[in-house]
Scaffold this motif. Structure first.
Motif, PDB file in Angstrom:
ATOM      1  N   ASP A 183     -21.491 -53.973  -4.519  1.00 32.85           N
ATOM      2  CA  ASP A 183     -21.324 -55.238  -4.258  1.00 32.85           C
ATOM      3  C   ASP A 183     -20.200 -55.377  -3.225  1.00 32.85           C
ATOM      4  O   ASP A 183     -19.801 -56.472  -2.752  1.00 32.85           O
ATOM      5  CB  ASP A 183     -20.522 -55.997  -5.522  1.00 32.85           C
ATOM      6  N   GLU A 184     -20.154 -54.185  -2.273  1.00 31.75           N
ATOM      7  CA  GLU A 184     -19.211 -54.247  -1.125  1.00 31.75           C
ATOM      8  C   GLU A 184     -19.977 -53.856  -0.026  1.00 31.75           C
ATOM      9  O   GLU A 184     -21.199 -53.329   0.035  1.00 31.75           O
ATOM     10  CB  GLU A 184     -17.934 -53.584  -1.395  1.00 31.75           C
ATOM     11  N   THR A 185     -19.512 -54.241   1.185  1.00 37.14           N
ATOM     12  CA  THR A 185     -20.247 -53.935   2.573  1.00 37.14           C
ATOM     13  C   THR A 185     -19.179 -52.895   3.107  1.00 37.14           C
ATOM     14  O   THR A 185     -17.900 -52.965   3.237  1.00 37.14           O
ATOM     15  CB  THR A 185     -20.244 -55.195   3.245  1.00 37.14           C
ATOM     16  N   LEU A 186     -19.768 -52.248   4.026  1.00 36.55           N
ATOM     17  CA  LEU A 186     -19.255 -51.104   4.958  1.00 36.55           C
ATOM     18  C   LEU A 186     -19.833 -51.806   6.325  1.00 36.55           C
ATOM     19  O   LEU A 186     -20.897 -52.006   6.624  1.00 36.55           O
ATOM     20  CB  LEU A 186     -19.861 -49.823   4.897  1.00 36.55           C
ATOM     21  N   GLN A 187     -19.004 -51.895   7.417  1.00 31.55           N
ATOM     22  CA  GLN A 187     -19.267 -52.345   8.714  1.00 31.55           C
ATOM     23  C   GLN A 187     -18.336 -51.583   9.637  1.00 31.55           C
ATOM     24  O   GLN A 187     -17.416 -51.588   9.482  1.00 31.55           O
ATOM     25  CB  GLN A 187     -19.006 -54.116   8.692  1.00 31.55           C
ATOM     26  N   ILE A 188     -19.031 -51.374  10.689  1.00 33.30           N
ATOM     27  CA  ILE A 188     -18.513 -50.440  11.759  1.00 33.30           C
ATOM     28  C   ILE A 188     -18.975 -51.057  13.101  1.00 33.30           C
ATOM     29  O   ILE A 188     -20.002 -51.471  13.451  1.00 33.30           O
ATOM     30  CB  ILE A 188     -19.065 -49.028  11.890  1.00 33.30           C
ATOM     31  N   ALA A 189     -17.791 -51.556  13.874  1.00 31.97           N
ATOM     32  CA  ALA A 189     -17.890 -52.042  15.371  1.00 31.97           C
ATOM     33  C   ALA A 189     -17.708 -50.922  16.445  1.00 31.97           C
ATOM     34  O   ALA A 189     -16.549 -50.252  16.201  1.00 31.97           O
ATOM     35  CB  ALA A 189     -17.537 -53.158  15.825  1.00 31.97           C
ATOM     36  N   GLY A 190     -18.406 -50.312  17.223  1.00 31.19           N
ATOM     37  CA  GLY A 190     -17.918 -49.327  18.134  1.00 31.19           C
ATOM     38  C   GLY A 190     -18.174 -48.033  17.584  1.00 31.19           C
ATOM     39  O   GLY A 190     -18.929 -47.768  16.530  1.00 31.19           O
ATOM     40  N   LEU A 191     -17.855 -47.029  18.320  1.00 32.20           N
ATOM     41  CA  LEU A 191     -17.662 -45.648  17.653  1.00 32.20           C
ATOM     42  C   LEU A 191     -16.630 -44.922  17.296  1.00 32.20           C
ATOM     43  O   LEU A 191     -15.671 -44.896  18.314  1.00 32.20           O
ATOM     44  CB  LEU A 191     -18.624 -44.801  18.973  1.00 32.20           C
ATOM     45  N   CYS A 192     -16.426 -44.701  16.066  1.00 35.39           N
ATOM     46  CA  CYS A 192     -15.278 -44.332  15.693  1.00 35.39           C
ATOM     47  C   CYS A 192     -15.046 -42.739  16.033  1.00 35.39           C
ATOM     48  O   CYS A 192     -15.853 -41.966  15.724  1.00 35.39           O
ATOM     49  CB  CYS A 192     -14.969 -44.283  14.085  1.00 35.39           C
ATOM     50  N   ARG A 193     -14.138 -42.346  16.742  1.00 31.23           N
ATOM     51  CA  ARG A 193     -13.915 -40.852  17.247  1.00 31.23           C
ATOM     52  C   ARG A 193     -12.625 -40.429  16.832  1.00 31.23           C
ATOM     53  O   ARG A 193     -11.627 -40.971  16.718  1.00 31.23           O
ATOM     54  CB  ARG A 193     -14.127 -40.873  18.471  1.00 31.23           C
ATOM     55  N   GLU A 194     -12.614 -38.914  16.416  1.00 27.82           N
ATOM     56  CA  GLU A 194     -11.292 -38.346  16.191  1.00 27.82           C
ATOM     57  C   GLU A 194     -10.270 -38.552  17.407  1.00 27.82           C
ATOM     58  O   GLU A 194      -8.905 -38.558  16.680  1.00 27.82           O
ATOM     59  CB  GLU A 194     -11.420 -37.120  15.629  1.00 27.82           C
TER      60      GLU A 194
END
Length: 405
Positions: free
Chosen positions: A323-334
């Motif tokens: 019932d939850e959402t995962l959203q990502i904008a851009g590129l997550c880098r270390e």
């Protein structure tokens, strides 16, 4: 105008050509014998609902007629002759193009170990794949998912919600290693485990044995997992063979310039099959994402009509997990500096700042309404190359909209 591939990118491209004013023929070629459909529901509603809801169509026959799009279904394109500007179809027909758009997509990556063929081992890419999985995944079924990425976890969530017993086997040290920051991946892992999914990370698959009724996953440490179905979800590889045979440049996808043009100025590409330079990150990337496919298809169509505009939309990904959402904008880098913002019971966000202070990525997991709003504002800041203060990003009392200056 000829478009090879009737997925999200190809269909968006066909419609955009008409909306852009093109009055000549538009021919859309799909290799499945059905109308173009959305792929995100394949790992969600198609598997969850007892009564098959059918594919969610991208375009109806009525809309195809209104747009005067000539849709050729169930055909493969066997060859491109760039000198003659023709494509040859699997039925022998030959089409002449003025501009060609390749949206050939990607296909599931295969395991590099011994895998027995059979109906108890599946991958998920098409509507037919989803139907085959849904016929097996029911209450009491034992499912083993190989791969802790987006597809594998979405199928795991859908299957456990139908009463299946689910084990996820991931070779990496954690889930979602390619695109999701570790803290968010841990939240998602905890969500799955509370739902009853067994998750094993650092687990190396040595082989899969199967017969008509059962399958057995053999791990390198000697342990085995028996299953009614094994889903292999270990990523995708771009479908570049047609472009490669035509002599187009290929390097982890069909190589494009900033206007989505291939090494041939009369041939364009869009979606999962291509790699392109992104000005926000200063590197060439390939995205397997629903919204990117749609936006690139439309952008490529505009450039086929002479717009000559660079494509620089911010990468955006999403996934439903229960019932939850995962959203990502851009590129997550270390190498980026993380900044956490807690929304309490509504979710958790992480923002990522580059060395020059620019916001370059954001990732959130939680309630759809709260996460979507915050990620949308973050996406706008990333696109505008803004450098908000870390203290403001971390403070949930600060309205994200107020940082858009």
């Amino acid at each position: 105008m000829v478009i090879v591939g009737a997925g999200e990118a190809g269909t968006a491209g066909a419609i955009a050509l008409r909306e852009g004013g093109w009055r000549g023929p538009v021919i859309l070629i799909g290799n499945e014998a059905m109308l173009p459909y959305e792929r995100p529901p394949l790992s969600k509603s198609i598997l969850i609902e007892e009564m098959n809801p059918g594919p969610k169509l991208l375009v109806t026959p009525k809309r195809l007629a209104e747009f005067a799009i000539d849709y050729l279904e169930g055909r493969n394109v066997e060859r491109i002759d760039r000198a003659a500007h023709t494509v040859t179809l699997s039925d022998g027909a030959q089409l002449i193009y003025e501009r060609l758009l390749l949206t050939t997509g990607a296909r599931p990556r295969k395991l590099s170990v011994s895998v027995a063929p059979g109906s108890r081992i599946a991958t998920l890419r098409t509507y037919a794949d989803a139907l085959a999985i849904s016929r097996i995944v029911r209450r009491g079924c034992e499912l083993v998912v190989i791969g802790g990425g987006f597809i594998g976890l979405e199928v795991a969530a859908s299957a456990v919600s139908r009463g299946a017993s689910v084990t996820v086997v991931e070779v990496g040290p954690r889930l979602l290693t390619r695109a999701v920051p570790a803290p968010i991946a841990e939240l998602i892992r905890a969500k799955h485990e509370r739902a009853g999914v067994c998750i094993e990370t650092g687990a190396i698959v040595e082989g899969i044995e199967a017969n008509e009724r059962r399958a057995k996953v053999v791990l390198a440490d000697g342990r085995t997992h028996l299953a009614d179905l094994v889903l292999v979800g270990v990523g995708a590889v771009p479908n570049v063979e047609l472009a490669q045979a035509a002599g187009l440049a290929v390097d982890n996808g069909i190589v494009l310039d900033e206007t989505l043009t291939t090494s041939d100025p009369h041939v364009f590409a869009a979606g999962d099959c291509c790699s392109f330079p992104h000005p926000l990150y200063g590197e060439r990337i390939r995205l397997e994402a629903w919204r990117n496919a749609r936006q690139q298809g439309a952008a490529a169509a505009a450039n086929m009509l002479g717009a000559n505009r660079p494509y620089e939309n911010v990468p955006w990904f999403w996934s439903d997990q229960y019932d939850e959402t995962l959203q990502i904008a851009g590129l997550c880098r270390e190498e980026y500096v993380p900044v956490a913002r807690s929304l309490g019971p509504k979710g958790q966000l992480f923002f990522y700042l580059a060395a020059d202070g620019r916001l370059v990525a954001a990732c959130g997991f939680g309630c759809l309404g709260s996460i979507a709003k915050e990620i949308r504002f973050a996406e706008m800041m990333i696109g505008r190359r803004l450098a908000p203060k870390a203290e403001a990003l971390a403070d949930p009392a600060v309205n994200m909209k107020s940082l858009l200056v």
